[in-house]
Design a protein around this motif. Sequence first.
Motif, mmCIF file in Angstrom:
data_model
loop_
_atom_site.group_PDB
_atom_site.id
_atom_site.type_symbol
_atom_site.label_atom_id
_atom_site.label_comp_id
_atom_site.label_asym_id
_atom_site.label_seq_id
_atom_site.Cartn_x
_atom_site.Cartn_y
_atom_site.Cartn_z
ATOM 1 N N THR A 101 -12.211 12.426 -18.225
ATOM 2 C CA THR A 101 -11.239 13.514 -18.319
ATOM 3 C C THR A 101 -10.965 13.813 -19.785
ATOM 4 N N GLU A 150 -6.979 20.868 -18.462
ATOM 5 C CA GLU A 150 -7.650 19.573 -18.434
ATOM 6 C C GLU A 150 -9.020 19.707 -17.783
ATOM 7 N N LYS A 190 -8.570 16.047 -22.338
ATOM 8 C CA LYS A 190 -7.329 16.825 -22.471
ATOM 9 C C LYS A 190 -7.104 17.100 -23.950
ATOM 10 N N CYS A 198 -8.217 11.635 -26.666
ATOM 11 C CA CYS A 198 -8.126 12.789 -25.774
ATOM 12 C C CYS A 198 -9.052 12.640 -24.568
#
Length: 286
Positions: free
Chosen positions: A253, A206, A255, A232
Amino acid sequence: MKHLIWIFILLFVVSCQDRQRTIMDILQGWEGRVIQYPDSMTFTIRGNDTVDFSVCGEYKILSYVDSTGCTSCKLGLNEWADYIYLLDSLVPSKVKFLFVFFPKDGPEIYQTLRASRFPYPICIDNDDVLNQLNHFPVDERFQTFLLDKSNKVLAIGNPIHNPKVKDLYLRIIQGKAMDTETPKPLTTISIDQTSLDMGTFDWQQEQTRTFTLTNTGDKLLAIEMVDTSCGCITVDYAKEPVRPGDCVTLRMTYKADRPEYFNKTLTVYCNAKEAPLRLTVKGNAE
């Protein structure tokens, strides 16, 4: 045409006259049009159960999603679930939701539905019949419609991606006048970067980066919403208004679901004169 004109004024006014003309042509072309439905539509919940579902209702929100791009990102099922809950609490039993998806890959859409646990009926239109009957605009911003009980188009726009569309739909459903909204005081902002390159990294790790917005004006800065072009990416930030001279950090963030090169967009809706702000983030998740 008053609702469609309001959409143009509130949501899509841009500096380029050619783009303004294109948007107005789309809105005028859809003013008062009646959505046509196939003789038969099959609805499913989570891709497993076939359910009976009526398209009748005092108001309807029809969302059509085509097969291009990231399926889970374009569907936005979690955001739609939150929006349905909101409307049900404000105007109970007044709005029917019609979700019609034209998938490029049958197994992928069913996997997405099962993983999301989306509890509402969806029509998987494998032959794209609804679009062939109505010829929806190519621009995905104009593939969601607010309809009256006779399926006439009242307004166009996706409420889960734009807070102003969300407010406009609610005003129409509640029968509120379009000219009663008090203009919000505008401020100015500066931002440390508008484009961010994450470089190359392990797709299973991540990644977190930040954008910093500074209120350079003399009014409070209020961020209404940060919309992302992909599920995502998530964004966290302090919800309190930002005083003149202070700053707010958008903590982004990423991911990855799989190895990929990506180029995504974050759209920041706020009361800045420059809004909405469009930020980009790219990288190579190997």
